[in-house]
Scaffold this motif. Structure first.
Motif, PDB file in Angstrom:
ATOM      1  N   TYR A 233      42.475  50.833  33.427  1.00  0.00           N
ATOM      2  CA  TYR A 233      41.043  50.668  33.145  1.00  0.00           C
ATOM      3  C   TYR A 233      40.792  49.844  31.887  1.00  0.00           C
ATOM      4  CZ  TYR A 233      41.085  54.367  29.527  1.00  0.00           C
ATOM      5  OH  TYR A 233      41.314  55.115  28.399  1.00  0.00           O
ATOM      6  N   ARG A 234      41.841  49.545  31.105  1.00  0.00           N
ATOM      7  CA  ARG A 234      41.683  48.694  29.926  1.00  0.00           C
ATOM      8  C   ARG A 234      42.060  47.237  30.200  1.00  0.00           C
ATOM      9  NH1 ARG A 234      45.189  53.196  27.022  1.00  0.00           N
ATOM     10  NH2 ARG A 234      46.146  52.851  29.056  1.00  0.00           N
ATOM     11  N   ASP A 235      42.570  46.934  31.405  1.00  0.00           N
ATOM     12  CA  ASP A 235      43.032  45.589  31.745  1.00  0.00           C
ATOM     13  C   ASP A 235      41.906  44.815  32.437  1.00  0.00           C
ATOM     14  OD1 ASP A 235      44.271  43.290  32.666  1.00  0.00           O
ATOM     15  OD2 ASP A 235      46.084  44.317  33.361  1.00  0.00           O
ATOM     16  N   ILE A 236      41.115  44.089  31.661  1.00  0.00           N
ATOM     17  CA  ILE A 236      39.956  43.382  32.195  1.00  0.00           C
ATOM     18  C   ILE A 236      40.374  42.276  33.166  1.00  0.00           C
ATOM     19  CG2 ILE A 236      37.902  42.040  31.605  1.00  0.00           C
ATOM     20  CD1 ILE A 236      37.802  44.927  30.696  1.00  0.00           C
ATOM     21  N   THR A 237      41.473  41.602  32.889  1.00  0.00           N
ATOM     22  CA  THR A 237      41.935  40.532  33.777  1.00  0.00           C
ATOM     23  C   THR A 237      42.246  41.071  35.163  1.00  0.00           C
ATOM     24  OG1 THR A 237      42.855  39.297  31.907  1.00  0.00           O
ATOM     25  CG2 THR A 237      43.676  38.741  34.099  1.00  0.00           C
ATOM     26  N   ALA A 238      42.926  42.194  35.225  1.00  0.00           N
ATOM     27  CA  ALA A 238      43.251  42.803  36.518  1.00  0.00           C
ATOM     28  C   ALA A 238      41.981  43.258  37.240  1.00  0.00           C
ATOM     29  CB  ALA A 238      44.193  43.984  36.318  1.00  0.00           C
ATOM     30  N   GLN A 239      41.018  43.770  36.490  1.00  0.00           N
ATOM     31  CA  GLN A 239      39.779  44.232  37.096  1.00  0.00           C
ATOM     32  C   GLN A 239      38.990  43.073  37.709  1.00  0.00           C
ATOM     33  OE1 GLN A 239      37.804  46.409  33.968  1.00  0.00           O
ATOM     34  NE2 GLN A 239      39.647  47.618  33.571  1.00  0.00           N
ATOM     35  N   ARG A 240      38.950  41.959  37.009  1.00  0.00           N
ATOM     36  CA  ARG A 240      38.255  40.789  37.551  1.00  0.00           C
ATOM     37  C   ARG A 240      38.934  40.290  38.824  1.00  0.00           C
ATOM     38  NH1 ARG A 240      37.266  38.384  31.524  1.00  0.00           N
ATOM     39  NH2 ARG A 240      35.062  38.952  31.331  1.00  0.00           N
ATOM     40  N   ARG A 241      40.242  40.367  38.845  1.00  0.00           N
ATOM     41  CA  ARG A 241      40.973  39.957  40.038  1.00  0.00           C
ATOM     42  C   ARG A 241      40.665  40.894  41.213  1.00  0.00           C
ATOM     43  NH1 ARG A 241      45.448  39.683  37.805  1.00  0.00           N
ATOM     44  NH2 ARG A 241      46.291  41.724  38.331  1.00  0.00           N
ATOM     45  N   LEU A 242      40.613  42.187  40.962  1.00  0.00           N
ATOM     46  CA  LEU A 242      40.267  43.149  42.009  1.00  0.00           C
ATOM     47  C   LEU A 242      38.863  42.892  42.551  1.00  0.00           C
ATOM     48  CD1 LEU A 242      41.666  46.451  40.447  1.00  0.00           C
ATOM     49  CD2 LEU A 242      42.499  45.336  42.526  1.00  0.00           C
ATOM     50  N   LEU A 243      37.942  42.573  41.652  1.00  0.00           N
ATOM     51  CA  LEU A 243      36.576  42.304  42.084  1.00  0.00           C
ATOM     52  C   LEU A 243      36.517  41.069  42.974  1.00  0.00           C
ATOM     53  CD1 LEU A 243      33.576  43.124  41.826  1.00  0.00           C
ATOM     54  CD2 LEU A 243      33.432  41.561  39.875  1.00  0.00           C
ATOM     55  N   ARG A 244      37.203  40.005  42.574  1.00  0.00           N
ATOM     56  CA  ARG A 244      37.216  38.790  43.405  1.00  0.00           C
ATOM     57  C   ARG A 244      37.854  39.049  44.760  1.00  0.00           C
ATOM     58  NH1 ARG A 244      35.513  34.020  41.900  1.00  0.00           N
ATOM     59  NH2 ARG A 244      35.090  33.583  39.684  1.00  0.00           N
ATOM     60  N   ASP A 245      38.907  39.830  44.790  1.00  0.00           N
ATOM     61  CA  ASP A 245      39.540  40.157  46.067  1.00  0.00           C
ATOM     62  C   ASP A 245      38.587  40.935  46.973  1.00  0.00           C
ATOM     63  OD1 ASP A 245      41.847  38.930  45.205  1.00  0.00           O
ATOM     64  OD2 ASP A 245      42.887  40.794  44.690  1.00  0.00           O
ATOM     65  N   ALA A 246      37.839  41.857  46.370  1.00  0.00           N
ATOM     66  CA  ALA A 246      36.930  42.691  47.156  1.00  0.00           C
ATOM     67  C   ALA A 246      35.789  41.880  47.752  1.00  0.00           C
ATOM     68  CB  ALA A 246      36.372  43.818  46.289  1.00  0.00           C
ATOM     69  N   PHE A 247      35.379  40.794  47.078  1.00  0.00           N
ATOM     70  CA  PHE A 247      34.251  39.990  47.544  1.00  0.00           C
ATOM     71  C   PHE A 247      34.689  38.622  48.072  1.00  0.00           C
ATOM     72  CE2 PHE A 247      32.050  43.227  45.221  1.00  0.00           C
ATOM     73  CZ  PHE A 247      30.819  43.342  45.857  1.00  0.00           C
TER      74      PHE A 247
END
Length: 393
Positions: A233-247
């Protein structure tokens, strides 16, 4: 008589609100906040029902209204970007049976800080790492500040609470997965309609865009996931990647909104989870707000539970020389409201999982049903005692 010393972890909403009432009752209060500064902006939070009573008793009603977001309601678009439903805020208020004031989390946190800074010690840029409590108090170890002893410790440090972890156990023991994730970012955009929240849906995915007349606003992405995602939950880069994958392969203006969110300085991503605990206290340590009973951002009840919980917790402590007894009374009084909010999420409105669900949602919001439900709804504030109508401590 020795003045009780209370440590509160977290300077967002529940922490400063609890500190406000404890300071008024004569306690010596310290707040430790992990962030080096108070954050600005953030998602909008709803102040309604009993929370309005708490804000009024704090003398902050006028300030909150002055900083309220102007939001006329929700608009729902179809796949071609045409408006299918327009649902005014007045209808939302009919459904919840209360006035609904929306304010950004950052603005509310700053108001609460301003109301407490002269009476409360704030320590920014630090966090609790260890708690050792006995019958008489709690020894607290911080990451940076020298350790201290307090009469009680209150965790108001959110869904990822470090106080909860130190006193009760690992986070996964208390989080309840609700099969949705969301991301929020401040962006500038000319899309949508000023002072309305514009929703675009695809099955299991939703984008909500709010902006003012100058184009400043917020974008919120929400998506369904059958299983929990693995990420830090502290890894913003990974979170942005997950969001792009989801959309991926989404229509409308979603690619441009993803680009804008990725460039934003206040990007936030998390699960729409709940926190469920058999008890909110152990010894001289108690939890309040999202740390104890997050109802999920999809409930729209975060500020309501934080403000009422803070009011009750501080009020009960002001009436008793026993933290244990006060914690029990606070929990007994607050649990019915928490249970009610845990039972009502609104993902069926904001992010239907199927095309049929999107159509059904549009039909429902276009019908008189919400108005009829609203007439049956009412929220009483009679269960909020006026702890300060008589001398305390």
């Amino acid at each position: 008589m020795t003045i009780p010393r209370i440590l509160i972890a977290g300077a967002s909403i529940a922490g400063p609100a609890t500190a406000f009432w404890l300071a008024r009752a004569g306690f010596e209060v310290t707040i430790v906040e992990q962030s080096p500064v108070l954050r600005r902006g953030g998602n909008g939070v709803d102040i309604r029902s009993e929370a309005l009573t708490v804000i009024d008793r704090m003398g902050l009603s006028e300030d909150v209204r002055d900083r309220a977001m102007v939001n006329h309601g929700m608009r729902f678009l179809d796949r071609s970007g045409r408006q299918r439903v327009r649902f005014p805020t007045t209808e939302v208020e009919n459904m919840v049976g209360s006035e609904d004031i929306e304010i950004t989390r950052g603005d509310l946190a700053h108001l609460l800080y301003a109301a407490t800074e002269s009476d409360v010690e704030y320590i920014f840029g630090d966090t609790v790492t260890e708690l050792t409590h006995d019958d008489a108090g709690v020894d607290v170890t911080f990451a940076r500040t020298p350790g201290r002893r307090f009469d009680a410790v209150i965790g108001a440090d959110g869904i990822h609470s470090k106080v909860r972890r130190a006193a009760f156990g690992p986070e996964h023991d208390f989080r309840v997965f609700k099969q949705h994730y969301y991301a929020v970012a401040s962006i500038d955009s000319t899309m949508g309609e000023a002072f309305w929240t514009t929703f675009y849906n695809e099955p299991g995915r939703s984008v909500a865009l709010y902006r003012d007349s100058a184009g400043h606003g917020l974008v919120t992405f929400t998506f369904h996931s059958r299983t929990p995602l693995s990420y830090d939950y502290r890894d913003i880069t990974a979170q942005r990647r997950l969001l792009r994958d989801a959309f991926a392969d989404s229509g409308w203006h979603i690619p441009a909104l993803l680009d804008a969110a990725e460039a934003a300085g206040d990007f936030y991503f998390d699960a729409l989870d709940q926190v469920s605990m058999p008890s909110w206290s152990t010894g001289r340590v108690a939890l309040v707000g999202d740390a104890a009973y997050c109802a999920s951002p999809a409930s729209g009840a975060g500020a309501l539970l934080a403000l009422t919980g803070a009011y009750r917790l501080a009020g009960e402590l002001s009436r008793s020389d026993s933290p244990h007894a006060a914690f029990l009374r606070y929990e007994t009084a607050q649990r019915p409201l928490v249970a009610a909010k845990h039972a009502h999420l609104f993902t069926y409105i904001t992010v239907p999982r199927t095309r049929l669900g999107i159509v059904a949602r549009n039909i429902m919001l276009s019908s008189p049903l919400p108005r009829m439900l609203g007439r049956r709804s009412s929220h009483s504030t009679n269960n909020l005692p006026d702890y300060y109508s008589r001398p305390i401590r």
